[in-house]
Design a protein around this motif. Structure first.
Motif, PDB file in Angstrom:
ATOM      1  N   GLU A 169      -6.159   2.488  -3.614  1.00 26.17           N
ATOM      2  CA  GLU A 169      -5.495   1.423  -4.374  1.00 26.17           C
ATOM      3  C   GLU A 169      -5.862   1.447  -5.855  1.00 26.17           C
ATOM      4  N   LYS A 202       0.847  -1.191   0.000  1.00 27.35           N
ATOM      5  CA  LYS A 202       0.000   0.000   0.000  1.00 27.35           C
ATOM      6  C   LYS A 202       0.884   1.242   0.000  1.00 27.35           C
ATOM      7  N   TYR A 211      -0.110  -3.881   4.935  1.00 23.96           N
ATOM      8  CA  TYR A 211      -0.306  -4.478   3.611  1.00 23.96           C
ATOM      9  C   TYR A 211      -1.767  -4.799   3.400  1.00 23.96           C
ATOM     10  N   LYS A 212      -2.153  -5.007   2.167  1.00 23.30           N
ATOM     11  CA  LYS A 212      -3.555  -5.281   1.848  1.00 23.30           C
ATOM     12  C   LYS A 212      -3.943  -6.653   2.377  1.00 23.30           C
TER      13      LYS A 212
END
Length: 245
Positions: free
Chosen positions: A199, A108, A242-243
């Motif tokens: 995103e 990200k 993080y995703k």
């Protein structure tokens, strides 16, 4: 007295030899990791049940630099890249263990601007030629941000963060995970002065890992990879910035 001394000396030498043998027998692995994931990797490995029984060496840098080192024979066992392109290139070149290519994280981006840097004319990003985070940052800047500021290119995403942290750049497009790691290490409001970039406004930063065919310890490499891909660790990785899939 002499007999007692000899006996003590014998047991001392035996104990010394056993300790030496245990050190020599310790398994080792060398991991090449994209700089954004170095801090999370170190933290995760220290929690691993096998951590105290192995010797782990970590080399961190831009994914492009690490890839270049690998194809020129660097003795790594595992490569944790910040993209999918380079691991797939290694696969095409026959340099990885079959079936080892896995996605371990999705990065990200954050736009970071501490208030004290308002007069600085620079924006820091990682070099797009070497860093997937830099490539994504350049795309976001060109299509959405358009600040008119002068780029200062870092060797990797961690150095881009350092440029802003040291006030050598007004703002930076950095990894969310790097900001979270810095704030965890030394809490400071400036590490929370960021805007999470949607995103949809930059190419997905899909981070893939491979075990290299040249590894000297395939069993340990597989153990580490399986650990990183476990449900519990994947949840922690999402918490690091993080995703979450």
């Amino acid at each position: 007295m002499s007999m007692l001394y000899n006996r003590v000396s014998y047991y001392f030498c035996l104990l010394l030899l056993l300790n030496i043998n245990s050190v020599v027998a310790k398994e080792s692995v060398h991991i090449a990791v994209a700089s954004n994931f170095k801090a999370p990797l170190e933290q995760l490995l220290k929690q691993a049940p096998f951590y105290n029984n192995i010797d782990i060496k970590i080399s961190a840098g831009a994914s492009g630099v690490l890839y270049s080192q690998i194809i020129h024979g660097a003795p790594f066992d595992i490569f944790l890249s910040a993209d999918a392109k380079r691991p797939e290139q290694l696969s095409e070149q026959g340099l990885i263990v079959n079936g080892s290519l896995k996605t371990y994280a999705t990065g990200k981006l954050a736009l970071w601007q501490p208030e004290t840097h308002s007069d600085n004319p620079y924006i820091a990003i990682a070099n797009p030629r070497l860093s997937p985070y830099g490539e994504a940052a350049e795309y976001y800047n060109n299509h959405y941000l358009k600040t008119g500021l002068t780029f200062v290119l870092a060797n990797n995403i961690t150095q881009a963060f350092q440029f802003v942290d040291s006030a050598n750049a007004r703002l930076g497009i950095v990894a969310l995970a790097t900001l979270k790691a810095a704030n965890q290490l030394q809490p400071n409001n400036k590490y929370e002065a960021y805007t999470l970039i949607p995103e949809t406004q930059y190419p997905a930063i899909i981070q893939q890992a491979v075990i290299l065919k040249s590894t000297d310890n395939l069993a340990l490499s597989n153990k580490i990879m399986n650990y990183l891909l476990s449900i519990k660790v994947q949840t922690q990785i999402a918490e690091f910035g993080y995703k979450k899939d």
